[in-house]
Design an enzyme around this catalytic site. Sequence first.
Site, PDB file in Angstrom:
ATOM      1  N   ARG A  59     -57.247 -64.338  57.588  1.00  0.00           N
ATOM      2  CA  ARG A  59     -56.220 -64.648  58.602  1.00  0.00           C
ATOM      3  C   ARG A  59     -56.942 -64.978  59.911  1.00  0.00           C
ATOM      4  O   ARG A  59     -57.902 -64.297  60.271  1.00  0.00           O
ATOM      5  CB  ARG A  59     -55.265 -63.455  58.814  1.00  0.00           C
ATOM      6  N   ARG A  85     -51.272 -55.514  57.088  1.00  0.00           N
ATOM      7  CA  ARG A  85     -51.092 -56.432  58.221  1.00  0.00           C
ATOM      8  C   ARG A  85     -51.091 -55.611  59.500  1.00  0.00           C
ATOM      9  O   ARG A  85     -51.046 -54.395  59.478  1.00  0.00           O
ATOM     10  CB  ARG A  85     -49.861 -57.330  58.067  1.00  0.00           C
ATOM     11  N   GLY A  86     -51.090 -56.336  60.654  1.00  0.00           N
ATOM     12  CA  GLY A  86     -51.270 -55.661  61.942  1.00  0.00           C
ATOM     13  C   GLY A  86     -52.761 -55.725  62.269  1.00  0.00           C
ATOM     14  O   GLY A  86     -53.592 -55.362  61.421  1.00  0.00           O
ATOM     15  N   ALA A  87     -53.079 -56.177  63.496  1.00  0.00           N
ATOM     16  CA  ALA A  87     -54.477 -56.483  63.813  1.00  0.00           C
ATOM     17  C   ALA A  87     -55.461 -55.338  63.531  1.00  0.00           C
ATOM     18  O   ALA A  87     -56.479 -55.546  62.856  1.00  0.00           O
ATOM     19  CB  ALA A  87     -54.572 -56.948  65.265  1.00  0.00           C
ATOM     20  N   GLN A 142     -40.877 -57.496  59.874  1.00  0.00           N
ATOM     21  CA  GLN A 142     -41.687 -56.288  60.092  1.00  0.00           C
ATOM     22  C   GLN A 142     -40.923 -55.233  60.885  1.00  0.00           C
ATOM     23  O   GLN A 142     -41.176 -54.041  60.732  1.00  0.00           O
ATOM     24  CB  GLN A 142     -42.983 -56.647  60.848  1.00  0.00           C
ATOM     25  N   ASN A 180     -49.432 -62.830  69.947  1.00  0.00           N
ATOM     26  CA  ASN A 180     -48.755 -61.757  69.197  1.00  0.00           C
ATOM     27  C   ASN A 180     -47.658 -62.375  68.343  1.00  0.00           C
ATOM     28  O   ASN A 180     -47.396 -63.581  68.408  1.00  0.00           O
ATOM     29  CB  ASN A 180     -48.197 -60.700  70.157  1.00  0.00           C
ATOM     30  N   LYS A 181     -47.020 -61.547  67.559  1.00  0.00           N
ATOM     31  CA  LYS A 181     -46.014 -61.997  66.599  1.00  0.00           C
ATOM     32  C   LYS A 181     -45.035 -62.994  67.198  1.00  0.00           C
ATOM     33  O   LYS A 181     -44.566 -62.814  68.323  1.00  0.00           O
ATOM     34  CB  LYS A 181     -45.280 -60.758  66.058  1.00  0.00           C
ATOM     35  N   ASP A 233     -52.434 -59.470  68.823  1.00  0.00           N
ATOM     36  CA  ASP A 233     -53.459 -59.829  67.837  1.00  0.00           C
ATOM     37  C   ASP A 233     -54.750 -60.238  68.531  1.00  0.00           C
ATOM     38  O   ASP A 233     -55.837 -60.067  67.990  1.00  0.00           O
ATOM     39  CB  ASP A 233     -52.966 -60.947  66.921  1.00  0.00           C
TER      40      ASP A 233
HETATM   41  O1  MRU Z   1     -48.259 -60.873  60.963  1.00  0.00           O
HETATM   42  P1  MRU Z   1     -48.507 -59.422  61.306  1.00  0.00           P
HETATM   43  O2  MRU Z   1     -47.469 -58.503  60.763  1.00  0.00           O
HETATM   44  O3  MRU Z   1     -49.923 -59.020  60.961  1.00  0.00           O
HETATM   45  O4  MRU Z   1     -48.391 -59.400  62.901  1.00  0.00           O
HETATM   46  C1  MRU Z   1     -48.572 -58.168  63.559  1.00  0.00           C
HETATM   47  C2  MRU Z   1     -48.403 -58.266  65.025  1.00  0.00           C
HETATM   48  O5  MRU Z   1     -48.123 -59.294  65.580  1.00  0.00           O
HETATM   49  C3  MRU Z   1     -48.688 -57.016  65.803  1.00  0.00           C
HETATM   50  O6  MRU Z   1     -47.892 -56.970  66.955  1.00  0.00           O
HETATM   51  C4  MRU Z   1     -50.180 -56.999  66.228  1.00  0.00           C
HETATM   52  O7  MRU Z   1     -50.997 -57.249  65.133  1.00  0.00           O
HETATM   53  C5  MRU Z   1     -50.544 -55.694  66.833  1.00  0.00           C
HETATM   54  S1  MRU Z   1     -50.438 -54.359  65.674  1.00  0.00           S
HETATM   55  C6  MRU Z   1     -50.952 -52.957  66.462  1.00  0.00           C
END
Ligand code: MRU
Length: 352
Positions: free
Chosen positions: A89, A46-48, A196, A247-248, A237
């Site tokens: 996703r 996970r994470g963009a 996270q 973002n999250k 994201d």
């Molecule tokens: O649902 P996730 O854990 O994939 O969400 C991640 C985030 O929101 C991060 O802040 C974003 O992807 C940037 S990661 C460098």
Amino acid sequence: MRTVEWVDDGPAVKMIDQRRLPHRLEIMVLQRPQDVASAIADMAVRGAPAIGAAAAFGLALAGCVSTAEDSTALWQDLESAAETLRSARPTAANLAWALERVLAAGRGAIEDGPRAMRQALVDAAQQLANEDVEVNRRIGQHGAALIPDGATVIHHCNTGALATVDYGTALGIIRCAHESGKRLHVLVDETRPRLQGARLTAWELEQYGISYEIISDGAAGRFMQRGEIAAAFIGADRVAANGDVANKIGSYMLALAAADNGVAFYCAVPTSSIDLSVPDGEAIPIEERDPAEVLDLQVAGERMAPEGSRARNPAFDITPHRLVTAFVTELGVLRPPFANALASVLERAHAS
Ligand code: MRU
């Protein structure tokens, strides 16, 4: 190891299973592109930026395991694998961006036959992953200057090495400031419902030897009001053309508290997460995840929500651009007005 890697003699995609951290460091070796798509959907990765790299390797894997004997048949297999990966996703811009890059490499080798196409796919995915690490290091260097020596900063979600191929974006900035000798302390939003922050960011900070404390998401405003926080750092994201940030979930409320208390709110973003095709945050698709992620929280082995409870679970929210102090990209720090700054940084990124 890196968060996600290519295994040449598999062929396979290797990744850290982030669902098991911080208790177990387990490595998954995936030999089918549909398993890479599932790993993205289930948030094993996970994470963009990490999602983008995983999808790139997933597509290279699709090319390598395809039994197609000519370019046309291989191209059809690639398009269908890209579709499956793309739908894993919806919010991160990096997913479609990475697939487009790898598909373009395959397309460019069609005339040279399937063997050349497969090689081009693997090379493009490897290059994308290597570039991600380099981009993050540059974001770190640009952003570290924004953190005063001795500061306490707040960080949301996980944007570290685990959210990228390596090093991280917003957490990379914090890491770079620490590596340059600055003394700092990080308040880590636990980041409900998938935690996270409490699981992954804390695990990373522990390894880097950076001072931190985990706080519940609702506590951020309290620390800002008391003047304890110099700046807030988040990743993204997807950033829309006007600077609105997906973002999250919880990022928006953090930005509101920051604005109310005059705390700088920084968004670290590789140019691969900027999507000028969406005019503003309204147009960014926001993933709704299984309500069970909210309802199944257990404390001391017992579920907290009463049987029969219902829940809502948007995975991301939109922070309006007016609440963002600056974006930190690999090409420098962008200040308002963001529409012009984002368009010109993307132009520079494409030119380089
Ligand atoms: O649902 P996730 O854990 O994939 O969400 C991640 C985030 O929101 C991060 O802040 C974003 O992807 C940037 S990661 C460098």
